[in-house]
Design a protein around this motif. Structure first.
Motif, short mmCIF file in Angstrom:
data_model
loop_
_atom_site.label_atom_id
_atom_site.label_comp_id
_atom_site.label_asym_id
_atom_site.label_seq_id
_atom_site.Cartn_x
_atom_site.Cartn_y
_atom_site.Cartn_z
N LEU A 61 0.84 -1.20 0.00
CA LEU A 61 0.00 0.00 0.00
C LEU A 61 0.88 1.25 0.00
N ASP A 62 2.18 1.05 -0.14
CA ASP A 62 3.14 2.17 -0.11
C ASP A 62 3.75 2.39 -1.49
N GLY A 63 4.20 3.61 -1.70
CA GLY A 63 5.00 3.94 -2.88
C GLY A 63 4.24 3.97 -4.19
N VAL A 64 2.94 4.20 -4.15
CA VAL A 64 2.15 4.24 -5.39
C VAL A 64 2.40 5.55 -6.13
N THR A 65 2.57 5.44 -7.43
CA THR A 65 2.72 6.63 -8.28
C THR A 65 1.36 6.96 -8.88
N PRO A 140 -7.59 10.36 -1.87
CA PRO A 140 -7.01 11.70 -1.75
C PRO A 140 -6.54 12.31 -3.08
N PHE A 141 -6.59 11.55 -4.17
CA PHE A 141 -6.26 12.14 -5.48
C PHE A 141 -7.05 11.41 -6.55
N PRO A 142 -7.26 12.05 -7.72
CA PRO A 142 -8.01 11.39 -8.81
C PRO A 142 -7.33 10.09 -9.25
N ALA A 143 -8.14 9.15 -9.69
CA ALA A 143 -7.66 7.83 -10.16
C ALA A 143 -6.91 7.08 -9.06
N TYR A 144 -7.36 7.25 -7.82
CA TYR A 144 -6.71 6.63 -6.66
C TYR A 144 -6.64 5.11 -6.80
N LYS A 145 -7.79 4.46 -7.04
CA LYS A 145 -7.81 2.99 -7.14
C LYS A 145 -7.10 2.52 -8.42
N LYS A 146 -7.28 3.25 -9.50
CA LYS A 146 -6.61 2.91 -10.76
C LYS A 146 -5.09 2.96 -10.57
N ASN A 150 -2.51 -0.26 -11.04
CA ASN A 150 -1.29 -0.16 -11.85
C ASN A 150 -0.06 -0.59 -11.02
N HIS A 151 -0.01 -0.15 -9.79
CA HIS A 151 1.09 -0.46 -8.87
C HIS A 151 1.11 -1.96 -8.52
N TRP A 152 -0.05 -2.51 -8.17
CA TRP A 152 -0.13 -3.91 -7.74
C TRP A 152 0.15 -4.89 -8.87
N LEU A 153 -0.33 -4.61 -10.07
CA LEU A 153 -0.11 -5.54 -11.17
C LEU A 153 1.38 -5.72 -11.44
N LEU A 154 2.16 -4.67 -11.20
CA LEU A 154 3.62 -4.78 -11.37
C LEU A 154 4.25 -5.67 -10.31
N GLU A 155 3.60 -5.82 -9.17
CA GLU A 155 4.15 -6.62 -8.06
C GLU A 155 3.82 -8.11 -8.19
N LEU A 156 2.92 -8.46 -9.08
CA LEU A 156 2.48 -9.86 -9.19
C LEU A 156 3.27 -10.61 -10.24
N GLU A 157 3.96 -11.66 -9.82
CA GLU A 157 4.81 -12.41 -10.77
C GLU A 157 4.00 -13.17 -11.82
N GLU A 158 2.71 -13.43 -11.52
CA GLU A 158 1.86 -14.13 -12.51
C GLU A 158 1.51 -13.24 -13.70
N VAL A 159 1.60 -11.92 -13.52
CA VAL A 159 1.21 -10.96 -14.56
C VAL A 159 2.38 -10.72 -15.52
N ILE A 160 2.16 -11.00 -16.81
CA ILE A 160 3.23 -10.79 -17.79
C ILE A 160 2.95 -9.57 -18.68
N ALA A 161 1.70 -9.09 -18.67
CA ALA A 161 1.36 -7.88 -19.44
C ALA A 161 0.00 -7.38 -18.99
#
Length: 196
Positions: A61-65, A140-146, A150-161
């Motif tokens: 839940l940290d370091g989201v861009t 607290p900012f627009p597109a918060y969940k989006k 984006n952040h979480w999908l990069l952390e999942l090794e099952e996700v290739i694209a």
């Protein structure tokens, strides 16, 4: 009951019991082993705790861009062919699963996304759709969940694209996700075909 009837009952009882042999005494003491029972109880509790923790997401839940509501979000793992990525981007893969994060908190969204990705991968699903919304008014900012998706999908090794969906599937409010093949994919496909 007369003495005669009592003696008759007693005689009948002994007649019935005449071929019964007494149990031989055993030199074994049957004790309840409390130490091993406690150890087994602790092992079971640890196993149940471990199962519960597996359901929780390790996603951060940290370091989201932050991204903007109308930003394309996309990722292509090195080695993924451009043709495969284009097919994903165009929405040409059959979407076997759809996950809607509507109405969920960030923590609930994180856990739901993690479970959907890991469960889908185990079942041999290759492509799924995540509906996260655009979040134009989110705090607290627009597109918060989006941004978090984006952040979480990069952390999942099952996700290739992954890539922002086509308008027909939700456009900027949704994302296509391509998962790597499960090691037992041939076996999973055979099972799916047999059931179908």
């Amino acid at each position: 009951m007369t003495d005669f009837e009592k003696n008759d009952d007693l005689h009948s009882f002994f007649a019935e019991m005449q071929d019964v042999k007494p149990i031989k005494p055993s030199n074994k003491a049957l004790l309840h082993d409390t130490e091993s029972a406690i150890a087994e109880k602790k092992r079971r509790a640890a196993s149940q705790r471990s199962e519960r923790e597996k359901l929780k997401s390790p996603l951060s839940l940290d370091g989201v861009t932050p991204v903007k509501p109308d930003d394309f979000i996309l990722f292509q793992q090195p080695g993924i062919q451009d043709g495969v990525f284009k097919k994903l981007r165009m929405g040409k893969y059959p979407l076997e699963e759809t996950l809607s994060l509507s109405g969920m908190t960030i923590e609930q969204s994180r856990d739901a996304l993690y479970k959907a990705i890991t469960d889908s991968h185990k079942r041999g699903v290759r492509a799924l759709l995540i509906k996260h919304g655009k979040g134009e008014e989110s705090k607290p900012f627009p597109a918060y969940k989006k941004s978090f998706v984006n952040h979480w999908l990069l952390e999942l090794e099952e996700v290739i694209a992954y890539h922002t969906a086509q308008p027909v599937h939700g456009g900027f409010a949704a994302t296509y996700v391509l998962l790597k093949k499960h090691p037992d994919q041939k076996l999973i496909n055979r099972e799916k075909n047999r059931k179908g």
